[in-house]
Scaffold this active site. Structure first.
Site, short mmCIF file in Angstrom:
data_model
loop_
_atom_site.label_atom_id
_atom_site.label_comp_id
_atom_site.label_asym_id
_atom_site.label_seq_id
_atom_site.Cartn_x
_atom_site.Cartn_y
_atom_site.Cartn_z
N ARG A 298 0.98 -0.97 0.27
CA ARG A 298 -0.29 0.13 0.28
C ARG A 298 0.76 1.17 -0.17
NH1 ARG A 298 -2.41 -3.28 -0.68
NH2 ARG A 298 -5.22 -4.01 -0.37
N GLU A 327 -5.74 5.79 -6.20
CA GLU A 327 -6.68 5.33 -7.36
C GLU A 327 -7.04 5.15 -7.55
OE1 GLU A 327 -5.21 0.95 -5.88
OE2 GLU A 327 -2.50 1.90 -5.46
N HIS A 347 -1.29 -1.14 -9.92
CA HIS A 347 -2.61 -1.93 -8.92
C HIS A 347 -3.05 -3.33 -9.43
CE1 HIS A 347 -3.96 -2.12 -4.65
NE2 HIS A 347 -3.46 -3.37 -5.07
#
Length: 390
Positions: A298, A327, A347
């Site tokens: 993260r 995001e 991601h």
């Protein structure tokens, strides 16, 4: 009996407008799909789907389920999607965070399925979702206002999958390490530009791999490092360091020594209050100018803005990241994206069909359990005595 559903929305996340519709509804075994008609608006740039369903005479489906942020319309193609065959399921392929838009989309939703932390579910939205009974997802939940869910009688079921590594994330981590150390994206771009090689990379054998957080994923990545002939050095809580020693790895003498000694550092920590900003600018400044920092966990584990500044100052010399402060990231001016010594991916650590089957089988099992009157993996158990729980 027919139900007619209309959705006219922009195509998701920069995909071509004709690539897919933003919202789709599937009715499972109790409904038979008659036909789909797709209309792609050349003027408005919107994709529209009109789906007609003929429902059986026994009437409405059991539960109205909404799935958000399924960017590539993948979930309905998984074997585990059949677990929802008794229900009406609406799938949204784009990303929306605006409260008014989400409230409109979710106004009839009884069960909400979330894909990790892609959409924040906070009090202002929950106050407008009077039909919502269950949020089903997997892993940590910093994006969900658990207290607000409790106030509104919404159960949050979120499997913590203890002891189950995400091999997809571990594999991507190793792919990023290789890509950064051998400058693979840069070399590919150079070749395509007609300039052949652009520089000299580094091998991994004999170097020190630092694992910050020796848990399910960190331990797997440590094994990859061992297979590549690297020395593995671990920094984590005392209990995790003991596990690492038991597995044959070394634990760093201190956090400072860890950042000073490692040639590659990979972060494998869960994000919660105690770990937010746990990697500071001072930590990064201790790294070698030839070192690589990898983050597939993260972004907020690193102090805000510290990584970009550290790279500009030359310590560490490289970074590879799969996670970002905001995001989905669509701002091409984001500092890390413009740095030649950084490899970035959007991601995708857990984004494989195999991992989706594992994760969503658990998420859908939580829905099945709720419908059977026995919710599982409940993170706010006080809600179970709420008048809204049947």
């Amino acid at each position: 009996m027919e139900a007619e559903i209309y959705a006219s929305l922009p195509a998701p996340l920069g995909l071509s407008q004709s690539a897919c519709a933003a919202g789709k509804i599937y009715s499972g075994d109790r409904g038979r799909k008659i036909h789909d008609q797709h209309h792609f608006g050349r003027t408005s740039g919107a994709a529209q789907i009109i789906a007609r369903w003929e429902l059986h005479d026994d009437g409405a489906l059991d539960m109205k389920i909404t799935i958000l942020d399924d960017y590539f319309d993948t979930l309905r193609t998984l074997a585990c999607f059949q677990k929802l065959k008794e229900h009406e399921v609406q799938v949204w392929n784009d990303h929306v965070q605006d409260v008014d838009q989400l409230a409109e989309r979710l106004k009839g939703t009884e069960v909400l399925v979330l894909i990790r932390e892609r959409t924040k579910i906070q009090a202002p939205l929950l106050e407008r979702l009077n039909k919502l009974k269950l949020i089903s997802q997997r892993s940590v939940y910093p994006h969900i206002d658990i207290d607000a869910c409790a106030r509104h009688g919404v159960i949050v079921s979120s499997s913590q999958h203890a002891g189950t590594p995400c091999y997809a994330a571990a594999e991507l981590t190793w792919g990023l390490i290789l890509s950064a150390m051998r400058q693979i994206p840069q070399q590919m771009a150079s070749l395509k530009a007609g300039t052949w090689q652009i520089g000299v990379g580094d091998t991994l054998r004999g170097k020190t791999l630092g694992i910050y957080g020796y848990g399910r994923i960190g331990s797997v990545v440590a094994g990859y490092g061992n297979a590549f002939g690297m020395k593995v050095l671990v920094w984590s809580g005392e209990e995790a360091r003991e596990r690492a020693r038991a597995d044959g790895y070394s634990a760093a003498r201190s956090k400072e020594a860890f950042f000073e000694e490692c040639d590659v550092i990979s972060l494998h920590l869960r994000l919660y209050t105690a770990t937010r900003g746990i990697v500071t600018a001072a930590d990064l400044a201790l790294m070698k100018p030839t070192a690589l920092l990898v983050n597939t966990s993260r972004a907020p584990l690193i102090e805000l803005g510290a990584l970009a500044r550290a790279l500009q100052q030359g310590r560490p010399g490289m970074a590879a990241v799969d996670v970002f402060d905001e995001e989905p990231l669509v701002d091409t001016s984001y500092p890390l994206l413009g740095m030649k010594n950084v490899v970035c991916t959007p991601h995708i650590g857990y984004v494989t069909r195999d991992e989706y089957e594992v994760q969503f089988a658990e998420i859908f099992d939580q829905i099945v359990a709720y419908c059977a009157g026995s919710p599982i993996n409940v993170v706010n158990p006080a809600v179970l005595i709420s008048p809204r729980f049947p």
